[in-house]
Design a protein around this motif. Structure first.
Motif, PDB file in Angstrom:
ATOM      1  N   CYS A 120       0.264   3.747   3.745  1.00 56.02           N
ATOM      2  CA  CYS A 120       0.865   2.810   4.224  1.00 56.02           C
ATOM      3  C   CYS A 120       2.125   2.928   4.752  1.00 56.02           C
ATOM      4  O   CYS A 120       3.579   2.134   5.672  1.00 56.02           O
ATOM      5  CB  CYS A 120       0.191   3.050   5.510  1.00 56.02           C
ATOM      6  SG  CYS A 120      -0.801   1.080   4.598  1.00 56.02           S
TER       7      CYS A 120
ATOM      8  N   CYS B 178      -5.742   1.103   2.740  1.00 47.95           N
ATOM      9  CA  CYS B 178      -5.974  -0.239   2.275  1.00 47.95           C
ATOM     10  C   CYS B 178      -7.182  -1.507   3.573  1.00 47.95           C
ATOM     11  O   CYS B 178      -7.100  -3.042   3.247  1.00 47.95           O
ATOM     12  CB  CYS B 178      -4.951  -1.015   2.200  1.00 47.95           C
ATOM     13  SG  CYS B 178      -3.555  -0.861   3.719  1.00 47.95           S
TER      14      CYS B 178
ATOM     15  N   CYS C 290       1.052  -1.482  -0.233  1.00 47.38           N
ATOM     16  CA  CYS C 290       0.079   0.046  -0.051  1.00 47.38           C
ATOM     17  C   CYS C 290       0.526   0.844   0.083  1.00 47.38           C
ATOM     18  O   CYS C 290       1.900   0.848   0.783  1.00 47.38           O
ATOM     19  CB  CYS C 290      -0.898   0.306   1.766  1.00 47.38           C
ATOM     20  SG  CYS C 290      -1.589   1.743   1.877  1.00 47.38           S
TER      21      CYS C 290
ATOM     22  N   CYS D   8      -5.371   1.829   7.939  1.00 41.70           N
ATOM     23  CA  CYS D   8      -4.805   2.581   7.394  1.00 41.70           C
ATOM     24  C   CYS D   8      -6.325   2.612   6.297  1.00 41.70           C
ATOM     25  O   CYS D   8      -6.885   1.336   5.791  1.00 41.70           O
ATOM     26  CB  CYS D   8      -3.414   2.350   5.850  1.00 41.70           C
ATOM     27  SG  CYS D   8      -3.702   2.603   4.505  1.00 41.70           S
TER      28      CYS D   8
HETATM   29 ZN    ZN Z   1      -2.503   1.495   3.521  1.00 39.74          ZN
END
Ligand code: ZN
Length: 111
Positions: free
Chosen positions: A58, A78, A55, A75
Motif C-alpha cells: 500500500c 500491514c 508497506c 491493507c
Molecule cells: Zn500495507
C-alpha cells in the motif's frame, strides 16, 4: 553484541558467491569479512533504531480506497498500519526471543 548473530549470515552470504573465487589470501578474506561485518552491524543497528519501513503493497498508506464514494479497506498485508517490519528487525527480534526464553527459564522460574 550483534556480531555473534551477524557472522552466520555473513558466512552464508560469502559462501557460494563469486567473492570466494576472487579472494586469494587469508588477509584479503579477513579484510572482506571485516567490512561485511561492519556493514551488517550498521544495518542491524539502523534496524534497531528504525524498525519499520513503508508497506510495499500500500506504499505506507495502510488502506485502499474504493473507486466509489469514501469507502476504503485496510491493507491486508500491514493490517492498515502502513508499516513493514524491516528484514534486520526480524533478525533482532529472533535473537531477543531466544535470549529472553533462555533467561526466563533460569532467572524467573516458577516463583
Ligand atoms: Zn500495507
Amino acid at each position: 553484541m550483534l556480531h555473534p548473530a551477524a557472522t552466520p549470515i555473513l558466512t552464508a552470504a560469502t559462501h557460494g558467491s563469486e567473492l570466494a573465487a576472487t579472494i586469494h589470501t587469508a588477509e584479503q578474506a579477513a579484510t572482506v569479512t571485516l567490512i561485511v561485518t561492519a556493514v551488517a552491524g550498521l544495518y542491524l543497528l539502523t534496524c534497531a533504531v528504525w524498525p519499520f519501513g513503508k508497506c510495499r503493497k500500500c506504499k505506507g498508506v495502510g488502506k485502499f480506497k474504493s473507486p466509489f464514494g469514501k469507502a476504503y479497506r485496510h491493507c491486508p498485508r500491514c493490517k492498515g498500519t502502513g508499516l513493514r517490519v524491516r528484514f534486520g528487525r526480524h533478525i533482532i527480534n529472533r535473537i531477543r526471543a531466544t535470549r529472553g526464553a533462555g533467561t526466563n527459564s533460569t532467572s524467573k522460574g516458577e516463583r
